[in-house]
Design an enzyme around this catalytic site. Structure first.
Site: not given
Ligand code: IMP
Length: 425
Positions: A300, A39-41, A239, A16, A224, A13
């Site tokens: 989310t 991811a959420g860009h 992650t 990027k 990430q 976050d």
């Molecule tokens: P997962 O990638 O869904 O398994 O989550 C594992 C950890 O990575 C958690 O703390 C998520 O909140 C964090 N996370 C995964 N993707 C992102 C992202 O794009 N931005 C920030 N945190 C992320």
């Protein structure tokens, strides 16, 4: 144009998407190489907000090729939804601007179910995942028992392999007292998605190799951040992919000599979503930024924890990703402060350290060592040139650059494409 890797230097976050979007103008091909729809860009173009999860943000530019590489775990239904969403807002998507690696592993509904079941079982010790099945998909990949995009294109064998996976998952779900998944509806839904995606599927490593040979420039869009990396992050609160710059090579099938520059992106402060250590977290800063409607997760919607800039994290990111230069986003988030705490080291049991500890138990005993840097106490969102930044805001960036030994070449003063400043030479 050199071939550039963009990496997050904190816990994701970092903004990027905006930096990638800014650099896309001069690139030919934009590549995602790891992660999935966790991811959420966010990219804002002419006031219109776009949130992308799997598709590289280059898709918002005409005549740019976007590639989703082998290192990504791909949820077919989520990808189709993203394609439909973009089309409904006027973006053309075809094999002329979107290619998908035939080797990319699938993130299946079975993985989502297992992700949620595991998190529920962990209770208070949960990772705080996005619930997108990312961990279980990469676990199946490493266990050599997953399905790949290429499998999805052959219905009979895909159905057989999926059935075995659903049965295996159902045993785990049943043992945990959870609802079983229904094979035939999953099969039909996935095969329908496969038909729509098929024209985009190819060996993207070969495609990228040919592009490099033809002198085209690649921009690797990291997802990430470094401290969520499965090897170098705050394990186990990470992650499941390689989020560091090297992940671009394994996740796209290009040799390391093809990478000319690595740009690290960080916020002017620090944020984190999900569970895990966060030494510089600060409630006052969180409340202030949340009250402005900032720092809610793009995937989310969860509020992100906010804290002061942490040089221990950034120092390590420079090391493990070989960061050549830094882009600092959200500088305007600090507009109101007379002085700004910046963490320059950690103390663990009275010992000062300037790189992160490895064991999670040590992370829990950290006391951050703060210095106080001068704030600028003025609104900088209308600034459009580096030279127009208040002296103290430019000074904050200059000091950050000195501390880390890398130049800060870009700064963000707001979410719009126009609010990215490039340091004049
Ligand atoms: P997962 O990638 O869904 O398994 O989550 C594992 C950890 O990575 C958690 O703390 C998520 O909140 C964090 N996370 C995964 N993707 C992102 C992202 O794009 N931005 C920030 N945190 C992320």
């Amino acid at each position: 144009m050199p071939n550039i890797v963009i990496v997050g230097a904190q816990w994701g976050d970092e903004g990027k998407g905006k930096i990638i979007d800014f650099l896309t103008e001069t690139a030919d091909v934009v590549v995602r190489a790891q992660g999935g729809n966790n991811a959420g860009h966010t990219v804002i173009v002419k006031g219109e907000k776009h949130v992308l999860h799997l598709i590289p943000s280059g898709i918002l530019w005409p005549k740019k090729m976007c590639v989703i590489g082998n290192g990504v775990v791909m949820d077919p239904a989520s990808l189709i939804a993203e394609i439909d969403g973009l089309r409904s807002r006027g973006t053309t998507i075809s094999p002329e601007n979107l290619l998908l690696s035939d080797r990319a592993h699938l993130a299946l509904p079975t993985h989502r179910a297992l992700d949620c079941a595991r998190e529920a079982k962990l209770g208070a010790k949960k990772i705080g995942t996005t619930g997108r099945g990312i961990g279980p998909a990469y676990a199946d990949k490493a266990a050599r028992s997953n399905l790949r995009l290429a499998d999805l294109l052959v219905p009979t064998t895909f159905a057989e392999k999926l059935q075995a996976k659903v049965e295996e998952t159902n045993e785990t779900l049943a043992a945990a007292g959870l609802e079983r998944l229904e094979f035939s509806s999953l099969r039909d839904e996935l095969l329908a998605a496969g038909e729509l995606l098929a024209p985009h599927v190819t060996d993207t490593a070969v495609y990228l190799h040919r592009q490099l040979k033809a002198g085209k420039s690649l921009l690797f869009e990291g997802a990430q951040g470094t401290h969520l990396d499965v090897d170098f992050g705050t394990y186990p609160f990470v992650t499941s992919s390689s989020t560091i710059a090297g992940g671009a090579c394994t996740g796209a099938g290009v040799g390391p000599q093809a990478i000319d520059r690595v740009i690290g992106v960080c916020k002017a402060y620090t944020t984190r979503v999900g569970s895990g250590p966060f030494p510089t977290e600060d409630e006052t800063l969180s409340e202030k930024l949340h009250a402005l409607g900032r720092e809610f997760g793009a995937t989310t919607g969860r509020p992100r924890g906010c804290g002061w800039l942490d040089l221990v994290l950034l120092r390590y990111s420079v090391i493990v990703s070989g960061i050549d230069e830094l882009a600092v986003t959200n500088l305007d988030g600090l507009d109101d402060f007379a002085t700004i705490p910046v963490c320059v080291a950690y103390e663990i049991d009275g010992q000062r350290v300037d790189t992160p500890p490895v064991r999670i138990e040590d992370w829990e005993r950290i006391t951050p060592v703060f210095e106080h840097w001068a704030g600028w106490e003025q609104d900088i969102t209308a600034v459009r040139r580096w030279s127009e930044l208040p002296e103290k805001a430019a000074g904050y960036l200059a000091r950050l650059s000195r501390e880390l030994g890398v130049p800060v070449t870009m700064a963000g003063v707001g979410p719009d494409r126009a609010q990215t400043l490039v340091k004049e030479l």
